[in-house]
Scaffold this motif. Structure first.
Motif, PDB file in Angstrom:
ATOM      1  N   GLY A  88      33.899  98.594  41.187  1.00  0.00           N
ATOM      2  CA  GLY A  88      35.247  98.045  41.180  1.00  0.00           C
ATOM      3  C   GLY A  88      35.477  97.387  42.525  1.00  0.00           C
ATOM      4  O   GLY A  88      34.598  97.398  43.386  1.00  0.00           O
ATOM      5  N   LEU A  89      36.656  96.822  42.693  1.00  0.00           N
ATOM      6  CA  LEU A  89      36.968  96.168  43.962  1.00  0.00           C
ATOM      7  C   LEU A  89      38.428  96.464  44.314  1.00  0.00           C
ATOM      8  O   LEU A  89      39.137  97.087  43.532  1.00  0.00           O
ATOM      9  CB  LEU A  89      36.746  94.657  43.845  1.00  0.00           C
ATOM     10  CG  LEU A  89      35.276  94.212  43.719  1.00  0.00           C
ATOM     11  CD1 LEU A  89      35.193  92.756  43.308  1.00  0.00           C
ATOM     12  CD2 LEU A  89      34.521  94.428  45.020  1.00  0.00           C
ATOM     13  N   LYS A  91      41.914  96.078  44.116  1.00  0.00           N
ATOM     14  CA  LYS A  91      42.638  95.401  43.035  1.00  0.00           C
ATOM     15  C   LYS A  91      43.801  94.532  43.514  1.00  0.00           C
ATOM     16  O   LYS A  91      44.168  93.573  42.864  1.00  0.00           O
ATOM     17  CB  LYS A  91      43.163  96.436  42.046  1.00  0.00           C
ATOM     18  CG  LYS A  91      42.061  97.143  41.280  1.00  0.00           C
ATOM     19  CD  LYS A  91      42.649  97.945  40.154  1.00  0.00           C
ATOM     20  CE  LYS A  91      41.687  98.797  39.382  1.00  0.00           C
ATOM     21  NZ  LYS A  91      40.300  98.523  39.441  1.00  0.00           N
TER      22      LYS A  91
ATOM     23  N   GLU B 202      41.866 105.266  47.919  1.00  0.00           N
ATOM     24  CA  GLU B 202      41.879 103.950  47.267  1.00  0.00           C
ATOM     25  C   GLU B 202      40.488 103.495  46.825  1.00  0.00           C
ATOM     26  O   GLU B 202      40.299 103.084  45.683  1.00  0.00           O
ATOM     27  CB  GLU B 202      42.474 102.913  48.223  1.00  0.00           C
ATOM     28  CG  GLU B 202      42.606 101.552  47.567  1.00  0.00           C
ATOM     29  CD  GLU B 202      43.015 100.469  48.542  1.00  0.00           C
ATOM     30  OE1 GLU B 202      42.894 100.673  49.752  1.00  0.00           O
ATOM     31  OE2 GLU B 202      43.445  99.410  48.064  1.00  0.00           O
ATOM     32  N   GLU B 203      39.522 103.585  47.716  1.00  0.00           N
ATOM     33  CA  GLU B 203      38.173 103.111  47.386  1.00  0.00           C
ATOM     34  C   GLU B 203      37.591 103.896  46.215  1.00  0.00           C
ATOM     35  O   GLU B 203      36.869 103.364  45.390  1.00  0.00           O
ATOM     36  CB  GLU B 203      37.243 103.231  48.593  1.00  0.00           C
ATOM     37  CG  GLU B 203      37.275 102.045  49.536  1.00  0.00           C
ATOM     38  CD  GLU B 203      38.369 102.135  50.558  1.00  0.00           C
ATOM     39  OE1 GLU B 203      39.092 103.150  50.539  1.00  0.00           O
ATOM     40  OE2 GLU B 203      38.536 101.201  51.363  1.00  0.00           O
ATOM     41  N   ASN B 206      39.489 102.846  43.008  1.00  0.00           N
ATOM     42  CA  ASN B 206      39.103 101.491  42.594  1.00  0.00           C
ATOM     43  C   ASN B 206      37.615 101.378  42.288  1.00  0.00           C
ATOM     44  O   ASN B 206      37.154 100.288  41.947  1.00  0.00           O
ATOM     45  CB  ASN B 206      39.442 100.488  43.703  1.00  0.00           C
ATOM     46  CG  ASN B 206      40.919 100.202  43.779  1.00  0.00           C
ATOM     47  OD1 ASN B 206      41.643 100.471  42.833  1.00  0.00           O
ATOM     48  ND2 ASN B 206      41.371  99.662  44.887  1.00  0.00           N
ATOM     49  N   ARG B 207      36.874 102.454  42.461  1.00  0.00           N
ATOM     50  CA  ARG B 207      35.412 102.443  42.228  1.00  0.00           C
ATOM     51  C   ARG B 207      34.681 101.459  43.143  1.00  0.00           C
ATOM     52  O   ARG B 207      33.654 100.910  42.766  1.00  0.00           O
ATOM     53  CB  ARG B 207      35.091 102.092  40.767  1.00  0.00           C
ATOM     54  CG  ARG B 207      35.726 103.004  39.734  1.00  0.00           C
ATOM     55  CD  ARG B 207      35.053 104.364  39.748  1.00  0.00           C
ATOM     56  NE  ARG B 207      35.394 105.162  38.577  1.00  0.00           N
ATOM     57  CZ  ARG B 207      36.414 106.019  38.512  1.00  0.00           C
ATOM     58  NH1 ARG B 207      37.196 106.191  39.556  1.00  0.00           N
ATOM     59  NH2 ARG B 207      36.636 106.727  37.423  1.00  0.00           N
ATOM     60  N   VAL B 208      35.231 101.251  44.333  1.00  0.00           N
ATOM     61  CA  VAL B 208      34.583 100.305  45.247  1.00  0.00           C
ATOM     62  C   VAL B 208      33.748 101.059  46.287  1.00  0.00           C
ATOM     63  O   VAL B 208      32.976 100.489  47.032  1.00  0.00           O
ATOM     64  CB  VAL B 208      35.642  99.391  45.926  1.00  0.00           C
ATOM     65  CG1 VAL B 208      36.488 100.144  46.898  1.00  0.00           C
ATOM     66  CG2 VAL B 208      35.001  98.205  46.596  1.00  0.00           C
ATOM     67  N   GLU B 210      31.130 103.003  46.264  1.00  0.00           N
ATOM     68  CA  GLU B 210      29.666 103.002  46.292  1.00  0.00           C
ATOM     69  C   GLU B 210      29.138 101.712  46.933  1.00  0.00           C
ATOM     70  O   GLU B 210      28.157 101.737  47.677  1.00  0.00           O
ATOM     71  CB  GLU B 210      29.127 103.167  44.872  1.00  0.00           C
ATOM     72  CG  GLU B 210      27.740 103.777  44.864  1.00  0.00           C
ATOM     73  CD  GLU B 210      27.318 104.261  43.492  1.00  0.00           C
ATOM     74  OE1 GLU B 210      28.192 104.469  42.643  1.00  0.00           O
ATOM     75  OE2 GLU B 210      26.107 104.422  43.297  1.00  0.00           O
ATOM     76  N   ARG B 384      31.734 112.017  52.307  1.00  0.00           N
ATOM     77  CA  ARG B 384      30.391 111.605  51.853  1.00  0.00           C
ATOM     78  C   ARG B 384      30.073 112.179  50.487  1.00  0.00           C
ATOM     79  O   ARG B 384      29.543 111.505  49.613  1.00  0.00           O
ATOM     80  CB  ARG B 384      29.331 112.077  52.850  1.00  0.00           C
ATOM     81  CG  ARG B 384      29.189 111.153  54.030  1.00  0.00           C
ATOM     82  CD  ARG B 384      28.037 111.547  54.899  1.00  0.00           C
ATOM     83  NE  ARG B 384      26.779 111.537  54.158  1.00  0.00           N
ATOM     84  CZ  ARG B 384      25.665 112.104  54.582  1.00  0.00           C
ATOM     85  NH1 ARG B 384      25.656 112.727  55.722  1.00  0.00           N
ATOM     86  NH2 ARG B 384      24.573 112.048  53.876  1.00  0.00           N
ATOM     87  N   LEU B 388      31.924 109.988  45.641  1.00  0.00           N
ATOM     88  CA  LEU B 388      31.422 109.557  44.330  1.00  0.00           C
ATOM     89  C   LEU B 388      31.878 110.474  43.205  1.00  0.00           C
ATOM     90  O   LEU B 388      31.420 110.350  42.074  1.00  0.00           O
ATOM     91  CB  LEU B 388      29.893 109.476  44.360  1.00  0.00           C
ATOM     92  CG  LEU B 388      29.356 108.489  45.398  1.00  0.00           C
ATOM     93  CD1 LEU B 388      27.845 108.553  45.482  1.00  0.00           C
ATOM     94  CD2 LEU B 388      29.799 107.080  45.088  1.00  0.00           C
ATOM     95  N   TYR B 390      34.496 110.802  40.960  1.00  0.00           N
ATOM     96  CA  TYR B 390      35.614 109.971  40.541  1.00  0.00           C
ATOM     97  C   TYR B 390      36.665 110.718  39.728  1.00  0.00           C
ATOM     98  O   TYR B 390      37.780 110.268  39.599  1.00  0.00           O
ATOM     99  CB  TYR B 390      35.098 108.797  39.709  1.00  0.00           C
ATOM    100  CG  TYR B 390      34.197 107.870  40.482  1.00  0.00           C
ATOM    101  CD1 TYR B 390      34.644 107.251  41.642  1.00  0.00           C
ATOM    102  CD2 TYR B 390      32.903 107.619  40.051  1.00  0.00           C
ATOM    103  CE1 TYR B 390      33.814 106.393  42.352  1.00  0.00           C
ATOM    104  CE2 TYR B 390      32.069 106.751  40.757  1.00  0.00           C
ATOM    105  CZ  TYR B 390      32.532 106.155  41.903  1.00  0.00           C
ATOM    106  OH  TYR B 390      31.725 105.308  42.596  1.00  0.00           O
TER     107      TYR B 390
END
Lengths: 305, 404
Positions: A88-89, A91, B202-203, B206-208, B210, B384, B388, B390
Motif C-alpha cells: 500500500g502507499l 493514502k 499509519e505505515e 496503509n500496508r506501506v 514493508e 521491527r 508486519l 497487520y
C-alpha cells in the motif's frame, strides 16, 4: 545464463522459527546475476518469509542469506527494488509526492526522482494524475504506482511478490513489458507468483517451496525432468480404467485424463481399445508447470491461489 | 541515520499541508480573539452606558426622600422633582412621564421603586440601570476620595519581601520561567499524543511498511517521525502564540490588558536548566511509550485505549497538586516524583515552585533517562517485529522470544 555466472543471492541452510513453529527448514539455493528466478509455493509455504529474511526484515534463526556476498542492509551497495505482496502507499498524499519521497529514500536527488516519476506516470497512462491524492485513484492505478516505486532507481535486484495481483489483462501485459525491460538491462529478478504461464515465460530458474523446504529447484526444463519426465493426455467420452502395470492415473478433469505411462505407447493403445475406450486425443507431452504445481500442492492449493 | 532528513522533511511537509493542522493551530488565537472582542464590546457598552446617562431621551420624574441624589446629576438627565410617590406613579400610568424613580428616606433598608413606560423586555432594564447609576454617582460625589477608593476597591498595594540573604523575593514571578516548561509539556503531549500514535501506525495501516523497511532502517523512520513531531509541535506553538502576542500589543489598551513587564520576570538559570532537562526527557520518554504502543497495535484506534491509560497516569498527579506546594516531603509526592510514568508533572511543578532539590532533580532525571533509553529500544524492537503484524497485537512474549 550460464552456471558459471556468479550468484547475486545466496541462501545457505536458512532456518526460520516463529516461537516453537518452524516455518523454513534448512533451505539453500542461489540466484545468479542477471537471471529471473521464480520462487513458487502455495500459501504458507514460506516464500514471503524467505524474502523478508533476505531483506533483513526478519532475522533468520539459522543459516545465512546474502546479497552480493553480504547480508542485506538498506545503506549497502546493492540497489534494490521491492514490491511486497502486502502493499500500500500513503493514502492521503499526492502521487508525485509519494514517488519522489521513495526515490529520495532510494538515494535519488529530489529533482531526479520527480522527473523519473513524471516520465513513469506518462508511460503507464497516469500522466494527468501526478497531483491527485492516492486514495482518489482506483486499485489498479495504485498498483501501477507501487510497481513504479519498485523499479525506481534502476535496481540491480528486483523482488516482485505477486506483482500482477489486482491487474486486468491489459495492465498485466504492461507490467510484463516493464519486467522484461529490466531483464534486458541485466537486472536480477526474483519473481514470486502463482501464475505459472508467467513463470514459464519469464523465469530462467525456479524453486518450489513446500512446507518450508525445497521441493523442486532448477531451470524450468530441469524441474520438469526432475518431476517425472512425460505425461500422457487422453481425451475420451469413456472413463479410462485403472491399470497399475501400464500406467498411473495422475488426475481426471472432465473428459481429460492425465497418465504417467509405465509401458510402450502401443501397449497402452491396445489396452484402451480392448477396454472400449475411444479417444479424440492421445498425446505424450511434458508436464506444464501448472501440472507440476497441482501435483506438488494438490488441486486445492491452486484454487486457493 | 542515512535518510533521516528526507523522512523529517516528508513528515513535516505533509502535515503542514493538512487543513486539520492549521485549524487546530489557529483555533486557539481565533477563540482568544473572539473572547477579546466580547470583552471589548462589553467594556465599550458599559462605558457607553455611563456616558449616555446625559443622553437618555425620555421624560423622568424623581422623588428623593433620601436627599442623596445630586441636583447636578438630576439636571444632566433633565429629571423633574415630583412631590410624592403616588403622583409620580400616576404620571407614568397616564403617559405624562416615561419614567419615575422613588428614592425612600433610608435606601439601606427600604426599596428604591422604579416605574416606567413599557419599551420592550430588553430595553425596560434601562430605567433601573439609570436609577442605580444616579444613586451611585451621587453617593460617590458626596464621599471623600480616599474613602471612595477604599469602598470601590481601587486602592493599589505594593508588597516587597526579602529572602534570607537580603535579596528582594520575586514571589510568583519566579514561577514563570521554569513553569513555562510545564505548560509546554502539557501542550505538546495533549496536542501531539494522538498524532504520535497515528503517525506510527499509519505505515502499518496503509500496508506501506514493508516497502519502507526494505528502504530505510526502522530506527531512522522512528527517529525521523519523532523529530518531525517535535518540530511540528514548535511550529504549532508559534502559530498559536504569534497572533496572541500581536493581538496583545495591538489591543492592549482597548481591552484594558495588564502591562507585561518581561524585564521583571526573574530567570534562575539552574531552575530553568532543570526544567528544560526534565521537559526534554519526559517528552521523549512519553513519545517513546506512545511509539511503542503504536508499534505493538495493528491500528491507531486499538492503540487509543492504551494511550488513554498512559495519559491517566501522566496527568493524574494534577489532582494531588496542592500537596506539591504544602508537603513536598510526603511519601505520596515522593512516589509521584520518582515513578517514571507519573514523574513529569510533579517534577516540573515542584521545580517551578522551588521545592525540588538538586539531588532529587538529579535522581529523577537519571531515572527518566534510563527509562527513556529502555523504552525507545523496546519501541524499536517492537516496531521491527510488530510492523508486519497487520491484524493482531504483538505479545510481550513474542517480542522477548524473537531473535534481534
Amino acid at each position: 545464463m550460464s552456471k558459471e555466472t556468479p550468484p547475486l543471492v545466496t541462501v545457505n541452510h536458512f532456518r526460520m522459527d516463529f516461537g516453537k513453529k518452524t516455518v523454513i527448514k534448512d533451505l539453500s539455493f542461489d540466484i545468479r546475476k542477471g537471471e529471473t528466478f521464480g520462487l513458487l509455493g502455495s500459501n504458507g509455504s514460506g516464500k514471503t518469509t524467505t524474502i523478508r529474511a533476505l531483506l533483513g526484515i526478519y532475522q533468520p534463526t539459522g543459516g545465512e542469506l546474502l546479497i552480493d556476498g553480504a547480508p542485506y542492509t538498506v545503506d549497502g551497495s546493492v540497489r534494490l527494488g521491492y514490491l511486497p505482496e502486502e502493499r500500500g502507499l500513503y493514502k492521503k498524499e499526492n502521487v508525485i509526492d509519494i514517488m519522489t519521497y521513495f526515490g529520495q529514500l532510494k538515494g535519488m536527488k529530489r529533482s531526479e526522482a520527480k522527473e523519473w516519476s513524471l516520465n513513469f506516470l506518462k508511460r503507464v497512462d497516469l500522466g494527468n494524475e501526478a497531483s491527485t491524492r492516492l486514495d482518489k485513484l482506483s486499485g489498479g492505478m495504485q498498483q501501477k504506482i507501487q510497481v513504479g516505486i519498485a523499479v525506481m532507481d534502476n535496481p540491480q535486484l528486483l523482488i516482485l511478490d505477486e506483482p500482477a495481483k489486482g491487474f486486468d489483462p491489459v495492465n498485466r501485459r504492461l507490467l510484463m513489458d516493464i519486467i522484461e525491460e529490466h531483464q534486458e538491462q541485466g537486472t536480477t529478478v526474483i519473481f514470486v507468483t502463482h501464475q505459472m504461464e508467467e513463470v514459464e515465460r519469464l523465469c530462467d530458474r525456479i524453486l518450489l517451496l513446500k512446507d518450508g523446504a525445497r521441493r523442486l529447484y532448477g531451470t524450468v526444463d530441469e524441474v520438469k525432468d526432475e518431476f517425472g519426465g512425460q505425461v500422457l493426455e487422453i481425451v475420451s467420452d469413456q472413463q479410462v480404467p485403472t491399470n497399475e502395470k501400464l500406467y498411473t492415473i495422475e488426475r481426471r478433469e472432465g473428459r481429460t485424463t492425465m497418465l504417467t505411462p509405465k509401458a510402450e505407447m502401443l501397449a497402452l493403445q491396445r489396452f484402451l481399445l480392448s477396454s472400449g475406450v475411444t479417444y479424440s486425443r492421445f498425446e505424450l507431452k511434458r508436464p506444464s508447470l501448472d501440472d507440476i504445481f497441482v501435483d506438488v500442492y494438490g488441486p486445492s492449493a491452486k484454487e486457493e491461489n | 541515520m542515512h535518510n533521516l532528513g528526507t523522512v523529517v522533511r516528508f513528515e513535516i511537509v505533509r502535515t503542514l499541508k493538512k487543513k486539520s493542522f492549521w485549524i487546530a493551530a489557529l483555533a486557539v488565537p481565533v477563540i482568544a480573539g473572539m473572547v477579546g472582542l466580547i470583552i471589548f464590546f462589553s467594556n465599550k457598552t458599559t462605558d457607553d452606558q455611563t456616558k449616555n446617562l446625559a443622553n437618555e431621551q425620555y421624560s423622568l420624574g424623581i422623588t428623593d426622600e433620601s436627599h442623596l441624589i445630586s441636583d447636578q446629576l438630576m439636571g444632566v438627565v433633565k429629571a423633574q422633582k415630583i412631590g410624592n410617590k403616588a403622583e409620580g406613579e400616576a404620571a407614568v400610568k397616564l403617559g405624562k412621564l416615561d419614567a419615575y424613580f422613588y428614592y425612600p428616606g433610608n435606601v439601606s433598608k427600604e426599596t428604591v421603586q422604579v416605574y416606567g413606560k413599557d419599551v420592550g423586555f430588553f430595553k425596560n432594564s434601562r430605567y433601573q440601570d439609570l436609577a442605580d447609576q444616579l444613586l451611585k454617582q451621587s453617593a460617590a460625589s458626596k464621599t471623600d476620595p480616599n474613602l471612595r477608593a477604599i469602598l470601590q476597591g481601587t486602592t493599589s498595594y505594593s508588597a516587597t519581601t526579602f529572602t534570607s540573604d537580603g535579596q528582594i523575593d520575586k514571589g510568583l514571578l519566579k514561577l514563570i520561567a521554569p513553569g513555562i516548561f510545564l505548560v509546554l509539556f502539557y501542550f505538546m503531549i495533549a496536542t501531539f499524543g494522538n498524532q504520535i500514535l497515528t503517525s506510527i501506525t499509519e505505515e502499518k495501516e496503509n500496508r506501506v511498511i514493508e516497502m519502507i523497511l526494505a528502504t530505510i532502517k526502522p530506527t531512522t523512520l522512528l527517529v525521523g517521525k519523532l523529530l518531525s513531531l517535535i518540530l511540528l509541535a514548535f511550529i504549532q506553538m508559534f502559530t498559536i502564540l504569534i497572533p496572541i502576542v500581536i493581538g496583545y500589543f495591538v489591543f492592549k489598551n482597548q481591552l484594558s490588558l495588564p502591562n507585561l513587564d518581561l524585564a521583571s520576570i526573574p530567570i534562575d538559570p539552574l531552575a530553568v536548566s532543570i526544567s528544560a532537562v526534565i521537559f526534554l526527557l519526559s517528552f521523549v520518554m512519553f513519545a517513546g511509550i506512545l511509539m511503542t504502543i503504536g508499534a505493538a497495535m495493528p491500528t491507531a484506534k486499538e492503540a487509543g485505549g492504551f494511550m488513554g491509560a498512559t495519559f491517566a497516569l501522566l496527568f493524574g498527579p494534577l489532582y494531588a497538586a496542592p500537596l506539591f506546594f504544602t508537603s513536598p516531603e510526603s511519601p505520596v509526592v515522593q512516589f509521584l516524583s520518582y515513578f517514571p510514568l507519573t514523574a513529569p508533572i510533579p517534577l516540573l511543578l515542584r521545580n517551578a515552585i522551588g521545592n525540588l532539590s538538586l539531588l532529587e532533580a538529579g535522581i529523577a532525571s537519571a531515572i527518566l533517562l534510563i527509562v527513556t533509553v529502555i523504552v525507545v529500544r523496546i519501541g524499536v524492537r517492537i516496531f521491527r517485529f510488530g510492523a508486519l503484524e497487520y491484524s493482531r497485537k504483538l505479545s510481550i512474549k513474542e517480542v522477548i522470544g524473537r531473535k534481534a
